[in-house]
Enzyme design. Structure first.
Site, short mmCIF file in Angstrom:
data_model
loop_
_atom_site.label_atom_id
_atom_site.label_comp_id
_atom_site.label_asym_id
_atom_site.label_seq_id
_atom_site.Cartn_x
_atom_site.Cartn_y
_atom_site.Cartn_z
N HIS A 1 15.75 7.33 52.81
CA HIS A 1 14.68 6.82 51.95
C HIS A 1 13.94 7.97 51.29
CE1 HIS A 1 11.70 3.90 50.66
NE2 HIS A 1 10.76 4.73 51.08
N LYS B 1 9.58 -8.34 56.12
CA LYS B 1 9.22 -7.66 54.87
C LYS B 1 10.48 -7.06 54.24
CE LYS B 1 7.58 -4.17 52.13
NZ LYS B 1 8.34 -3.06 51.53
N ASP C 1 7.97 -17.80 41.10
CA ASP C 1 6.65 -17.66 41.72
C ASP C 1 6.84 -17.01 43.09
OD1 ASP C 1 4.24 -17.94 43.05
OD2 ASP C 1 3.81 -19.91 42.21
N GLU D 1 10.07 -0.10 44.43
CA GLU D 1 10.32 0.68 45.66
C GLU D 1 11.74 1.26 45.67
OE1 GLU D 1 9.34 -1.48 49.24
OE2 GLU D 1 10.27 0.02 50.51
P1 NAD Z 1 7.08 -26.87 35.03
O1 NAD Z 1 5.80 -27.63 35.15
O2 NAD Z 1 7.10 -25.73 34.10
O3 NAD Z 1 8.26 -27.85 34.60
C1 NAD Z 1 8.57 -28.97 35.35
C2 NAD Z 1 9.19 -30.02 34.46
O4 NAD Z 1 10.41 -29.58 33.86
C3 NAD Z 1 9.62 -31.22 35.24
O5 NAD Z 1 8.50 -32.01 35.53
C4 NAD Z 1 10.62 -31.90 34.33
O6 NAD Z 1 10.00 -32.81 33.49
C5 NAD Z 1 11.17 -30.74 33.49
N1 NAD Z 1 12.61 -30.46 33.69
C6 NAD Z 1 13.49 -30.11 32.72
N2 NAD Z 1 14.72 -29.88 33.22
C7 NAD Z 1 14.64 -30.08 34.55
C8 NAD Z 1 15.58 -29.99 35.63
N3 NAD Z 1 16.87 -29.63 35.44
N4 NAD Z 1 15.15 -30.25 36.88
C9 NAD Z 1 13.89 -30.61 37.11
N5 NAD Z 1 12.95 -30.73 36.13
C10 NAD Z 1 13.30 -30.46 34.86
O7 NAD Z 1 7.57 -26.31 36.42
P2 NAD Z 1 7.20 -26.59 37.93
O8 NAD Z 1 8.35 -26.03 38.67
O9 NAD Z 1 6.81 -28.01 38.22
O10 NAD Z 1 5.92 -25.69 38.18
C11 NAD Z 1 6.08 -24.35 38.50
C12 NAD Z 1 4.85 -23.58 38.14
O11 NAD Z 1 3.73 -24.07 38.87
C13 NAD Z 1 5.01 -22.14 38.49
O12 NAD Z 1 4.62 -21.37 37.38
C14 NAD Z 1 4.02 -21.95 39.64
O13 NAD Z 1 3.52 -20.63 39.63
C15 NAD Z 1 2.96 -22.95 39.36
N6 NAD Z 1 2.13 -23.45 40.45
C16 NAD Z 1 2.38 -23.13 41.78
C17 NAD Z 1 1.56 -23.65 42.78
C18 NAD Z 1 1.88 -23.37 44.22
O14 NAD Z 1 2.89 -22.77 44.51
N7 NAD Z 1 1.05 -23.76 45.17
C19 NAD Z 1 0.50 -24.49 42.44
C20 NAD Z 1 0.28 -24.79 41.09
C21 NAD Z 1 1.10 -24.27 40.10
#
Ligand code: NAD
Length: 465
Positions: free
Chosen positions: A387, A273, A289, A83
């Site tokens: 705009h 927004k 996300d 945008e």
């Molecule tokens: P992830 O699963 O990729 O990584 C998480 C892991 O990273 C942790 O469990 C830990 O073991 C490790 N880690 C390494 N360094 C770290 C640090 N400094 N701090 C914390 N952990 C560290 O990431 P996530 O954030 O758990 O999941 C995010 C993903 O899940 C996104 O892609 C999202 O789109 C997706 N998701 C979102 C939803 C929702 O929003 N409702 C539901 C399901 C999945």
């Protein structure tokens, strides 16, 4: 003493290459990282490892908003967005706030909520009591699921239980696991923890666990931003040079515009927004996300039962304009796409944030800047004039204009107040009477280089919704 300044006068007037060079210098990007600014580096092969049924990749413009000062630290803000005006507005408002001392921000610990739904309970109040009495057992168990997060001093923090005694499916308990996810957004981390707790929750309550899932209403994970602006910094002359708005008038106009959003959900939706224009653009650039962020933001805006503004705008005792923003921001500097998408990695390097909390705070400052830009325009000349100057460029490109034609046709459309595709096509036909329409369209699609070797024409950098 500040090491480097994000105030780069004339940044928007530089060529694309020069801008990229300045950013690379700022963020100490190597040649490979610099190249990723032009090609996000997301190959089809990498994309195929990220999602299903991949047929290619999808690109967006990546802009940089300079001028940001947050808690006395300077930032260049990467923004991925289609945008027009958003990057310009953020940059210009950051410049004004910078002169007023910059943004102040703070945030809570990065605590997310995992929910467990419990059904088939004869006495939900008794089950609630049992769960709370077993809190430590539940926390200990949750902390076994991710030793990495626990080693980083994150992990399970608290258990809360809500009772819905009378629902269409009988009495229902909802247990919340509060979990500090440190530098990750945390969805996978929290989902793993609540799934692990389910059998023990059934054992403790005697009920049946149904859903086990993160809540995107991350109201324990808030970022706050604030700016205080002396009114003289708000004085400006409109893009035509014909009207000057006094600072006092602008400040009061912004407070009146905010009041509209605070009271009316129809206005609040658009007001918020505008805030999300900035926050989403940073989120996209940095591999966050953004659906989770959007869901959290709007649910938080309705937390008191009526949807309202996420920001506030008031005057202090000295008449200065005071803006605040409070928003849940579940973001990460690791995890998710942040390390998988090469372009997101570079964007995070440009931003230079060390923790998820710092990222959230900078994003809150960008959201507040964006909100200020929109309210300032709405409260004075209206958003369309500025705009449309930028939007007209997109219309000209859509009509098939290329190179210097884009700006020339855009300027005509604005001057005539006819920012429409049909008029752009007419103007293009006048400029190229010999070319059949198909040839012009092809030229626009395939031969299209950015106008003037990528130089953005001088557009008023004070726009935005
Ligand atoms: P992830 O699963 O990729 O990584 C998480 C892991 O990273 C942790 O469990 C830990 O073991 C490790 N880690 C390494 N360094 C770290 C640090 N400094 N701090 C914390 N952990 C560290 O990431 P996530 O954030 O758990 O999941 C995010 C993903 O899940 C996104 O892609 C999202 O789109 C997706 N998701 C979102 C939803 C929702 O929003 N409702 C539901 C399901 C999945």
């Amino acid at each position: 003493m500040k090491e480097r300044t994000s105030r780069i006068p004339g940044f928007h007037g530089l060529s694309i290459e020069e801008r990229a060079r300045r950013v690379a210098e700022w963020a100490k990007l190597d040649d490979a990282e610099l190249a990723l600014l032009f090609e996000s580096g997301l190959t089809a092969e990498r994309a195929n490892q990220m999602i299903e049924n991949v047929v290619g990749t999808h690109a967006l413009p990546l802009g940089i908003a300079p001028n940001f000062s947050v808690n006395d630290r300077d930032y260049l803000i990467p923004m991925a967005i289609e945008e027009p005006s958003v990057v310009a507005a953020a940059s210009y408002m950051a410049r004004i706030v910078r002169e007023a001392g910059g943004f102040r921000t703070c945030s809570t610990e990065p605590v997310m909520i995992g929910q467990i739904q419990i059904l088939d309970l004869p006495d939900p109040w008794s089950a609630r009591f049992d769960l709370l009495c077993h809190k430590q057992r539940l926390l200990d168990l949750a902390n076994q699921t991710d030793p990495v997060v626990v080693s980083l001093h994150g992990g399970a923090r608290d258990v809360q239980v809500r009772v819905f005694p009378d629902t269409p499916v009988g009495p229902m308990l909802v247990m919340h696991l509060l979990y500090d996810t440190r530098d990750v957004m945390g969805a996978n981390t929290v989902n793993t923890a609540v799934e692990a707790l389910a059998p023990v929750v059934e054992e403790i309550t005697g009920g049946r666990v149904h859903l086990r899932i993160l809540s995107n209403l991350a109201d324990h994970r808030l970022a706050q931003a604030k700016c205080v602006i002396p009114t003289d910094l708000l004085e400006f002359t409109d893009s035509t040079g014909s009207t000057t708005y006094r600072g006092e008038q602008v400040a009061q106009g912004i407070v009146e515009a905010y009041t509209f959003a605070a009271l009316d959900p129809y206005r609040a939706a658009t007001h918020n927004k505008g805030i999300m224009n900035g926050i989403d653009a940073v989120a996209l650039a940095c591999g966050q996300d953004w659906r989770a962020i959007e869901a959290g933001a709007h649910a938080y805006a309705a937390r008191e039962g009526r949807y309202t503004s996420l920001s506030t705008w008031t005057r202090d005792l000295n008449g200065q304009l005071v803006g605040t923003l409070e928003i849940p921001l579940a973001v990460g500097t690791v995890g998710g796409a942040t390390r998988v998408h090469p372009g997101a990695k570079v964007a995070l390097k440009i931003l230079g944030v060390q923790t998820a909390r710092e990222l959230a705070e900078v994003m809150a400052a960008v959201g507040l800047a964006q909100n200020l830009g929109a309210l300032r325009a709405l409260a004075t000349e209206g958003i369309q004039r500025g705009h449309m100057t930028l939007h007209a460029r997109q219309i000209a490109i859509a009509a098939g204009a290329t190179g210097d034609q884009v700006q020339a046709i855009a300027a005509r459309l604005v001057a005539e107040r006819k920012v429409r595709l049909d008029r752009a096509q007419e103007l293009l036909a006048e400029a190229h009477p010999q070319l059949p329409e198909d040839a012009r369209t092809t030229e626009g699609k395939e031969g299209g280089t950015e106008p003037s070797q990528g130089r953005t024409p001088k557009a008023p950098a004070d726009l935005g919704v």
